[in-house]
Scaffold this motif. Structure first.
Motif, PDB file in Angstrom:
ATOM      1  N   GLN A  19       0.844  -1.188   0.000  1.00 45.37           N
ATOM      2  CA  GLN A  19       0.000   0.000   0.000  1.00 45.37           C
ATOM      3  C   GLN A  19       0.879   1.236   0.000  1.00 45.37           C
ATOM      4  O   GLN A  19       2.081   1.157   0.245  1.00 45.37           O
ATOM      5  N   LEU A  20       0.271   2.362  -0.303  1.00 49.36           N
ATOM      6  CA  LEU A  20       1.014   3.612  -0.378  1.00 49.36           C
ATOM      7  C   LEU A  20       1.628   3.945   0.977  1.00 49.36           C
ATOM      8  O   LEU A  20       0.961   3.856   2.011  1.00 49.36           O
ATOM      9  N   LYS A  21       2.882   4.305   0.944  1.00 50.70           N
ATOM     10  CA  LYS A  21       3.555   4.720   2.175  1.00 50.70           C
ATOM     11  C   LYS A  21       3.039   6.098   2.582  1.00 50.70           C
ATOM     12  O   LYS A  21       3.104   7.051   1.811  1.00 50.70           O
ATOM     13  N   PRO A  22       2.492   6.242   3.794  1.00 51.48           N
ATOM     14  CA  PRO A  22       1.921   7.539   4.186  1.00 51.48           C
ATOM     15  C   PRO A  22       2.988   8.615   4.329  1.00 51.48           C
ATOM     16  O   PRO A  22       4.104   8.350   4.792  1.00 51.48           O
ATOM     17  N   LEU A  23       2.646   9.827   3.908  1.00 49.69           N
ATOM     18  CA  LEU A  23       3.543  10.961   4.079  1.00 49.69           C
ATOM     19  C   LEU A  23       3.206  11.681   5.382  1.00 49.69           C
ATOM     20  O   LEU A  23       2.046  12.040   5.605  1.00 49.69           O
ATOM     21  N   PRO A  24       4.198  11.911   6.234  1.00 47.89           N
ATOM     22  CA  PRO A  24       3.930  12.613   7.505  1.00 47.89           C
ATOM     23  C   PRO A  24       3.865  14.124   7.305  1.00 47.89           C
ATOM     24  O   PRO A  24       4.683  14.887   7.816  1.00 47.89           O
ATOM     25  N   VAL A  25       2.864  14.544   6.541  1.00 48.22           N
ATOM     26  CA  VAL A  25       2.711  15.957   6.179  1.00 48.22           C
ATOM     27  C   VAL A  25       1.332  16.431   6.593  1.00 48.22           C
ATOM     28  O   VAL A  25       0.321  15.784   6.276  1.00 48.22           O
ATOM     29  N   SER A  26       1.276  17.554   7.275  1.00 47.04           N
ATOM     30  CA  SER A  26      -0.003  18.105   7.713  1.00 47.04           C
ATOM     31  C   SER A  26      -0.918  18.373   6.517  1.00 47.04           C
ATOM     32  O   SER A  26      -0.528  19.043   5.563  1.00 47.04           O
ATOM     33  N   GLY A  27      -2.125  17.809   6.555  1.00 49.22           N
ATOM     34  CA  GLY A  27      -3.125  18.056   5.531  1.00 49.22           C
ATOM     35  C   GLY A  27      -3.085  17.129   4.342  1.00 49.22           C
ATOM     36  O   GLY A  27      -4.035  17.121   3.541  1.00 49.22           O
ATOM     37  N   ILE A  28      -2.039  16.327   4.203  1.00 50.97           N
ATOM     38  CA  ILE A  28      -1.919  15.516   2.986  1.00 50.97           C
ATOM     39  C   ILE A  28      -2.955  14.394   2.957  1.00 50.97           C
ATOM     40  O   ILE A  28      -3.506  14.052   1.906  1.00 50.97           O
ATOM     41  N   ALA A  29      -3.266  13.810   4.106  1.00 44.95           N
ATOM     42  CA  ALA A  29      -4.257  12.736   4.135  1.00 44.95           C
ATOM     43  C   ALA A  29      -5.645  13.256   3.782  1.00 44.95           C
ATOM     44  O   ALA A  29      -6.430  12.565   3.124  1.00 44.95           O
ATOM     45  N   HIS A  83      10.580  20.142  -9.467  1.00 53.77           N
ATOM     46  CA  HIS A  83      11.209  20.674  -8.261  1.00 53.77           C
ATOM     47  C   HIS A  83      11.963  19.531  -7.583  1.00 53.77           C
ATOM     48  O   HIS A  83      11.348  18.674  -6.938  1.00 53.77           O
ATOM     49  N   LEU A  84      13.289  19.513  -7.742  1.00 54.38           N
ATOM     50  CA  LEU A  84      14.110  18.474  -7.125  1.00 54.38           C
ATOM     51  C   LEU A  84      14.618  18.954  -5.765  1.00 54.38           C
ATOM     52  O   LEU A  84      14.705  20.148  -5.491  1.00 54.38           O
ATOM     53  N   GLY A  85      14.961  18.005  -4.911  1.00 56.91           N
ATOM     54  CA  GLY A  85      15.459  18.344  -3.584  1.00 56.91           C
ATOM     55  C   GLY A  85      14.423  19.074  -2.759  1.00 56.91           C
ATOM     56  O   GLY A  85      14.771  19.860  -1.870  1.00 56.91           O
ATOM     57  N   SER A  86      13.149  18.806  -3.019  1.00 53.72           N
ATOM     58  CA  SER A  86      12.061  19.508  -2.347  1.00 53.72           C
ATOM     59  C   SER A  86      11.079  18.505  -1.750  1.00 53.72           C
ATOM     60  O   SER A  86      10.848  17.431  -2.305  1.00 53.72           O
ATOM     61  N   GLU A  87      10.495  18.879  -0.624  1.00 55.96           N
ATOM     62  CA  GLU A  87       9.451  18.087   0.005  1.00 55.96           C
ATOM     63  C   GLU A  87       8.254  18.979   0.288  1.00 55.96           C
ATOM     64  O   GLU A  87       8.379  20.202   0.364  1.00 55.96           O
ATOM     65  N   VAL A  88       7.117  18.359   0.438  1.00 57.41           N
ATOM     66  CA  VAL A  88       5.918  19.093   0.822  1.00 57.41           C
ATOM     67  C   VAL A  88       5.905  19.216   2.343  1.00 57.41           C
ATOM     68  O   VAL A  88       6.022  18.211   3.056  1.00 57.41           O
ATOM     69  N   SER A  89       5.781  20.434   2.839  1.00 59.06           N
ATOM     70  CA  SER A  89       5.746  20.653   4.287  1.00 59.06           C
ATOM     71  C   SER A  89       4.342  20.908   4.805  1.00 59.06           C
ATOM     72  O   SER A  89       4.074  20.766   5.999  1.00 59.06           O
ATOM     73  N   GLU A  90       3.416  21.257   3.895  1.00 59.50           N
ATOM     74  CA  GLU A  90       2.042  21.546   4.309  1.00 59.50           C
ATOM     75  C   GLU A  90       1.128  21.393   3.104  1.00 59.50           C
ATOM     76  O   GLU A  90       1.489  21.758   1.985  1.00 59.50           O
ATOM     77  N   ALA A  91      -0.051  20.836   3.326  1.00 59.80           N
ATOM     78  CA  ALA A  91      -1.014  20.666   2.237  1.00 59.80           C
ATOM     79  C   ALA A  91      -2.383  21.151   2.697  1.00 59.80           C
ATOM     80  O   ALA A  91      -2.778  20.958   3.846  1.00 59.80           O
ATOM     81  N   ALA A  92      -3.102  21.781   1.775  1.00 53.74           N
ATOM     82  CA  ALA A  92      -4.449  22.273   2.034  1.00 53.74           C
ATOM     83  C   ALA A  92      -5.303  22.024   0.806  1.00 53.74           C
ATOM     84  O   ALA A  92      -4.815  21.542  -0.224  1.00 53.74           O
ATOM     85  N   ALA A  93      -6.588  22.363   0.888  1.00 55.35           N
ATOM     86  CA  ALA A  93      -7.506  22.115  -0.220  1.00 55.35           C
ATOM     87  C   ALA A  93      -7.162  22.923  -1.452  1.00 55.35           C
ATOM     88  O   ALA A  93      -7.472  22.511  -2.574  1.00 55.35           O
ATOM     89  N   ASP A  94      -6.520  24.075  -1.271  1.00 51.61           N
ATOM     90  CA  ASP A  94      -6.267  24.961  -2.413  1.00 51.61           C
ATOM     91  C   ASP A  94      -4.798  25.306  -2.617  1.00 51.61           C
ATOM     92  O   ASP A  94      -4.467  26.120  -3.461  1.00 51.61           O
ATOM     93  N   HIS A  95      -3.890  24.687  -1.864  1.00 52.77           N
ATOM     94  CA  HIS A  95      -2.475  24.977  -2.063  1.00 52.77           C
ATOM     95  C   HIS A  95      -1.612  23.962  -1.311  1.00 52.77           C
ATOM     96  O   HIS A  95      -2.111  23.179  -0.501  1.00 52.77           O
TER      97      HIS A  95
END
Length: 396
Positions: A106-116, A217-229
């Motif tokens: 299964q998909l490995k979960p990302l520990p990022v706020s809002g991604i789930a 975008h290389l060398g980058s991670e998502v630090s926060e996710a929301a419905a519109d950004h």
């Protein structure tokens, strides 16, 4: 009557059950073969990046009915190896004399706020269909900031294939104008694209992405996710209504209930016969098995290895139960064929992934793999079905 129990109805499980039934039939064993899956379908998972995911599954019951295999629907969630039982959600319990674990990954979960809450994925049939429904909704909605921006998190094989298919998927719902407006963004935490593919095919992949206008975008991670950004680790904000996670896989958590140590991907250690180390009555295959394909290379989580490994696991589980000689799993020939959208495809050979061919001329090969090779055998006679999935002379 003794029983071989197979858990999981994917590529490995299908082939394991068929090969176990084949060996029982050939050798006159008084053994039932039972497969338990959480779905009555097998999903063509390697194709879920494509247009029209609703069509990418096939029913299992006609195959198993024709092959004389008991087929049960249920979610297996724990194993008691001392009692040789598997428990399903809801309380039902199955016993086994030999168990073949092929419950996949299964998909490995990302520990990022809002991604789930706000992210999509194409890891399963339901998730891929839900993402497609999202694309359809966007096509019929009023334009809002970020509606034309699609951010794919993870530049492995799945992420790259999806990025290069996105214009086609958008056009299928919103037309060519919507596809031309679309901004496709690929975010990767490593400093290179397709790390697992190695250096040799990378120039071809980079050219295909450049021609498709994919923003990288290389060398980058998502630090926060929301419905519109979303916000990247460097502080950059990207307005988007579509975040699609393709960040890698981990094995089904049922493997951890066996009582042996699993690896960092949750896979069970197995010997060359695919017996779980420490629990020899349990065989594992596909994404659940940490198995060597040759003397130095481990199998990867792919249908290429899952399908063949399943054949060996079913074959060996049946023969082991009947006291017959088993066969060491070996799959030394390794190839990859990666879809590159409008650019074509790239075909590599060997573990150093030497590029044998790339471009439009590889499309036919990729289509053959996606539309024929990975599909289950047609439900005709028992003998034809079993023969279609036997281990071949070259070990495949």
């Amino acid at each position: 009557m003794q029983n071989i129990l197979v858990i999981g109805g994917g590529f490995a499980g299908l082939n394991a059950a068929l090969n176990a039934a084949d060996q029982v039939g050939q050798n006159g064993g008084d053994i039932a073969v039972t497969l338990v899956s959480n779905s009555k379908y097998i999903t063509m998972r390697p194709r879920l990046y494509e247009v029209n995911p609703e069509a990418l599954r096939e029913p299992l019951r006609p195959i198993f009915d024709a092959a004389g295999i008991d087929f049960k629907i249920g979610n297996a969630d724990s194993i008691d190896s001392s009692q040789r039982t598997v428990s399903l959600q809801g309380g039902e319990t199955f016993t086994y004399d030999r168990l073949v674990l092929t419950a996949g990954s299964q998909l490995k979960p990302l520990p990022v706020s809002g991604i789930a809450e706000h992210g999509f994925n194409i890891d399963s049939y339901d998730a891929a269909v839900a993402f497609d429904a999202h694309l359809a909704r966007l096509a019929g909605a009023e334009e809002t900031p970020g509606a034309d921006t699609f951010v794919i998190v993870g530049a492995g094989i799945t992420g790259i294939e999806l990025a290069l298919e996105m214009h086609t998927r958008i056009a299928s719902h919103g037309g060519s104008a919507a596809a031309q407006r679309a901004r496709i963004v690929l975010v990767e935490r490593d400093d290179v694209l397709g790390l697992e593919m190695g250096d040799n095919p990378r120039p071809v992949i980079e050219k295909a992405l450049a021609e498709a206008g994919v923003e990288i975008h290389l060398g980058s991670e998502v630090s926060e996710a929301a419905a519109d950004h979303l916000v990247l680790s460097n502080g950059a904000r990207i307005d988007t209504a579509s975040i699609i996670v393709t960040s890698g896989m981990v094995a089904s958590p049922i493997g951890a209930t066996v009582g042996v140590d699993v690896d960092e991907q949750g896979r069970l250690p197995v010997d060359e016969m695919l017996r779980t180390q420490g629990s020899p009555e349990i065989f594992a295959a596909g994404d659940m098995a940490r198995a060597y394909v040759d003397d130095s290379n481990l199998a990867v989580m792919s249908c290429q290895h899952a399908g063949t490994m399943g054949k060996y696991a079913g074959h060996n589980a049946a023969r082991d139960l009947m006291g017959l000689e088993t066969r060491a799993y070996r799959q030394p020939n390794y190839v990859t064929c990666m879809d590159l959208g409008a650019y074509g495809a790239v075909f590599t050979t060997g573990w150093d992934r030497v590029v044998e061919a790339s471009g439009p001329e590889v499309n036919a090969r990729k289509r053959m793999i996606n539309e024929q090779l990975i599909y289950p055998p047609e439900a005709t006679s028992r003998e034809e079905i079993l023969a279609a999935r036997r281990i071949e002379e070259n070990g495949r």
